[in-house]
Write an enzyme that holds these catalytic residues in place. Structure first.
Site, short mmCIF file in Angstrom:
data_model
loop_
_atom_site.label_atom_id
_atom_site.label_comp_id
_atom_site.label_asym_id
_atom_site.label_seq_id
_atom_site.Cartn_x
_atom_site.Cartn_y
_atom_site.Cartn_z
N ARG A 176 4.39 6.56 3.28
CA ARG A 176 3.41 6.81 2.21
C ARG A 176 2.29 5.77 2.30
NH1 ARG A 176 4.40 6.06 -3.02
NH2 ARG A 176 6.37 4.92 -2.90
N ILE A 221 -0.62 3.21 2.76
CA ILE A 221 -1.17 2.52 3.93
C ILE A 221 -0.22 2.69 5.12
CG2 ILE A 221 -1.71 0.23 4.86
CD1 ILE A 221 -2.66 -0.57 2.02
N ALA A 274 6.06 -2.64 4.03
CA ALA A 274 6.66 -2.24 2.74
C ALA A 274 6.39 -3.31 1.69
CB ALA A 274 8.16 -2.05 2.91
N ILE A 279 5.94 -3.96 -2.92
CA ILE A 279 5.92 -3.44 -4.30
C ILE A 279 5.16 -4.42 -5.20
CG2 ILE A 279 8.10 -2.18 -4.14
CD1 ILE A 279 9.43 -4.59 -5.62
N GLY A 318 -1.78 -12.05 -13.52
CA GLY A 318 -0.77 -11.00 -13.73
C GLY A 318 0.07 -10.73 -12.50
N TYR A 362 3.58 -11.55 -6.93
CA TYR A 362 2.99 -10.85 -5.78
C TYR A 362 2.09 -11.79 -4.96
CZ TYR A 362 0.47 -6.95 -3.45
OH TYR A 362 -0.09 -6.07 -2.54
N LYS A 388 2.75 -12.78 -1.11
CA LYS A 388 1.75 -12.39 -0.10
C LYS A 388 1.13 -13.61 0.57
CE LYS A 388 2.02 -7.88 -0.29
NZ LYS A 388 2.49 -7.12 0.87
P1 NDP Z 1 2.82 2.56 -1.61
O1 NDP Z 1 3.48 2.26 -2.90
O2 NDP Z 1 1.85 3.68 -1.51
O3 NDP Z 1 3.96 2.79 -0.47
C1 NDP Z 1 4.95 1.84 -0.35
C2 NDP Z 1 5.85 2.18 0.82
O4 NDP Z 1 6.81 1.12 0.94
C3 NDP Z 1 6.67 3.45 0.60
O5 NDP Z 1 6.89 4.08 1.85
C4 NDP Z 1 7.96 2.92 0.03
O6 NDP Z 1 9.08 3.78 0.24
C5 NDP Z 1 8.11 1.65 0.83
N1 NDP Z 1 8.98 0.66 0.19
C6 NDP Z 1 8.84 0.07 -1.02
N2 NDP Z 1 9.87 -0.77 -1.24
C7 NDP Z 1 10.67 -0.70 -0.15
C8 NDP Z 1 11.91 -1.29 0.23
N3 NDP Z 1 12.54 -2.17 -0.57
N4 NDP Z 1 12.45 -0.97 1.42
C9 NDP Z 1 11.83 -0.10 2.26
N5 NDP Z 1 10.67 0.50 1.97
C10 NDP Z 1 10.10 0.21 0.78
O7 NDP Z 1 2.16 1.18 -1.14
P2 NDP Z 1 0.77 0.89 -0.42
O8 NDP Z 1 0.58 1.78 0.74
O9 NDP Z 1 -0.29 0.81 -1.44
O10 NDP Z 1 0.99 -0.62 0.09
C11 NDP Z 1 1.48 -0.91 1.39
C12 NDP Z 1 1.39 -2.41 1.61
O11 NDP Z 1 0.04 -2.85 1.50
C13 NDP Z 1 2.19 -3.22 0.59
O12 NDP Z 1 2.78 -4.34 1.22
C14 NDP Z 1 1.13 -3.66 -0.39
O13 NDP Z 1 1.50 -4.84 -1.06
C15 NDP Z 1 -0.06 -3.89 0.55
N6 NDP Z 1 -1.35 -3.84 -0.09
C16 NDP Z 1 -1.78 -2.70 -0.72
C17 NDP Z 1 -3.03 -2.67 -1.29
C18 NDP Z 1 -3.57 -1.46 -1.93
O14 NDP Z 1 -4.69 -1.51 -2.40
N7 NDP Z 1 -2.87 -0.34 -1.95
C19 NDP Z 1 -3.91 -3.84 -1.27
C20 NDP Z 1 -3.36 -4.97 -0.57
C21 NDP Z 1 -2.13 -4.95 -0.01
P3 NDP Z 1 9.36 5.02 -0.77
O15 NDP Z 1 8.33 6.06 -0.40
O16 NDP Z 1 10.74 5.43 -0.45
O17 NDP Z 1 9.17 4.51 -2.16
#
Ligand code: NDP
Length: 241
Positions: free
Chosen positions: A12, A14, A83, A85, A143, A147, A151
């Site tokens: 899902r 990125i 991955a 959260i 907040g 995180y 990071k």
């Molecule tokens: P999403 O919430 O869209 O997707 C998260 C993905 O990580 C999913 O595939 C989810 O699996 C998986 N995941 C979450 N927890 C776990 C776990 N414990 N074990 C295995 N898989 C896990 O996140 P984003 O695409 O937005 O973010 C991706 C990365 O980029 C993250 O590290 C985030 O911190 C970082 N990031 C994102 C930003 C943004 O603007 N979106 C900005 C800066 C950094 P499942 O589908 O099963 O839930």
């Protein structure tokens, strides 16, 4: 080419764009996810990329799953630790659970996912480890003490690991995305997004997941072999580290 890449959280957001970008570039990709079976099945159906369900914060689960992936696809040459959260709360209201959940998923995962593959990369003399941090790990964010700490930790981890492995054909780099239009960011209320977040981005828009994926594909390539221990900011000019 035959190289194998593991993308955590690769089904899902990125991670999905990264998995697809690496597949298009010719890699054999394994995409990990945590619990959203429906999204993973849809992703697998659409892309043909095999999916592996395991929790990146569980060391034993990672070790077992990585063995399985290597037996299915071959030795892992590229790891994208994506991955992550959020559990946002002002620190004075944050529970220990909210702190540790973020630490375990976003920072412990650097150990749990990278440790099982590093020795194989060393013995083969090639590896690419790419970790997805965040602009909020570079500049801090109200907040998000949990995180931001995790990071920022990712960046320290990558610099140390890069030094240990620079002479062994393994590069370790970080991408620090700004705000990207995934579900994580779309969960932010629209008025906050439009009045507070987008005005902070000089380019004037959210980033796209594919813009992060292109950075990953570049860092994974042979041509990027002289880049290690670096952090690539992809944030529309929001923060110039
Ligand atoms: P999403 O919430 O869209 O997707 C998260 C993905 O990580 C999913 O595939 C989810 O699996 C998986 N995941 C979450 N927890 C776990 C776990 N414990 N074990 C295995 N898989 C896990 O996140 P984003 O695409 O937005 O973010 C991706 C990365 O980029 C993250 O590290 C985030 O911190 C970082 N990031 C994102 C930003 C943004 O603007 N979106 C900005 C800066 C950094 P499942 O589908 O099963 O839930």
């Amino acid at each position: 080419m035959g190289r194998v890449a593991l993308v955590t959280g690769g089904t899902r957001g990125i991670g999905e764009a990264i998995s697809k970008g690496l597949k298009e570039a010719g890699y054999s990709v394994a995409a990990n996810y945590a619990g959203n079976d429906e999204a993973a099945a849809k992703f697998k159906e659409a892309t043909g990329i095999p999916v592996y369900k395991f929790d990146v914060s569980d060391a034993q689960a990672c070790e077992d799953a990585i063995k399985q992936i290597e037996s299915d696809l071959g030795p892992i040459d590229i790891v994208v630790n994506n991955a992550g959260i959020t559990r946002d709360k002002m620190f004075h209201r944050m529970s220990y659970e909210q702190w540790t959940q973020v630490m375990r998923t976003n920072l412990d995962s650097m150990f749990t996912v990278t440790r099982p593959v590093i020795e194989g990369m060393q013995s083969r003399g090639f590896g690419r480890i790419i970790a997805i941090s965040s602009v909020n790990g570079q500049k801090g964010q109200m907040g998000q003490s949990n995180y931001s700490a995790a990071k920022a930790g990712v960046i320290g981890f990558a610099k140390a690991l890069a030094q240990e492995n620079a002479a062994k054909g393994i590069t370790v780099n970080v991408i620090a995305p700004g705000y990207i239009g995934t579900e994580m960011v779309k969960a932010v209320p629209a008025d906050v997004l439009n009045s507070k977040i987008i005005p902070q981005i000089p380019v004037g828009r959210l980033g796209e997941a594919e813009e992060i994926a292109r950075g990953v594909v570049f860092l994974a390539s042979d041509e990027a072999g002289f880049i290690t221990g670096s952090t690539l900011s992809i944030n529309g000019g929001q923060y110039m580290a």
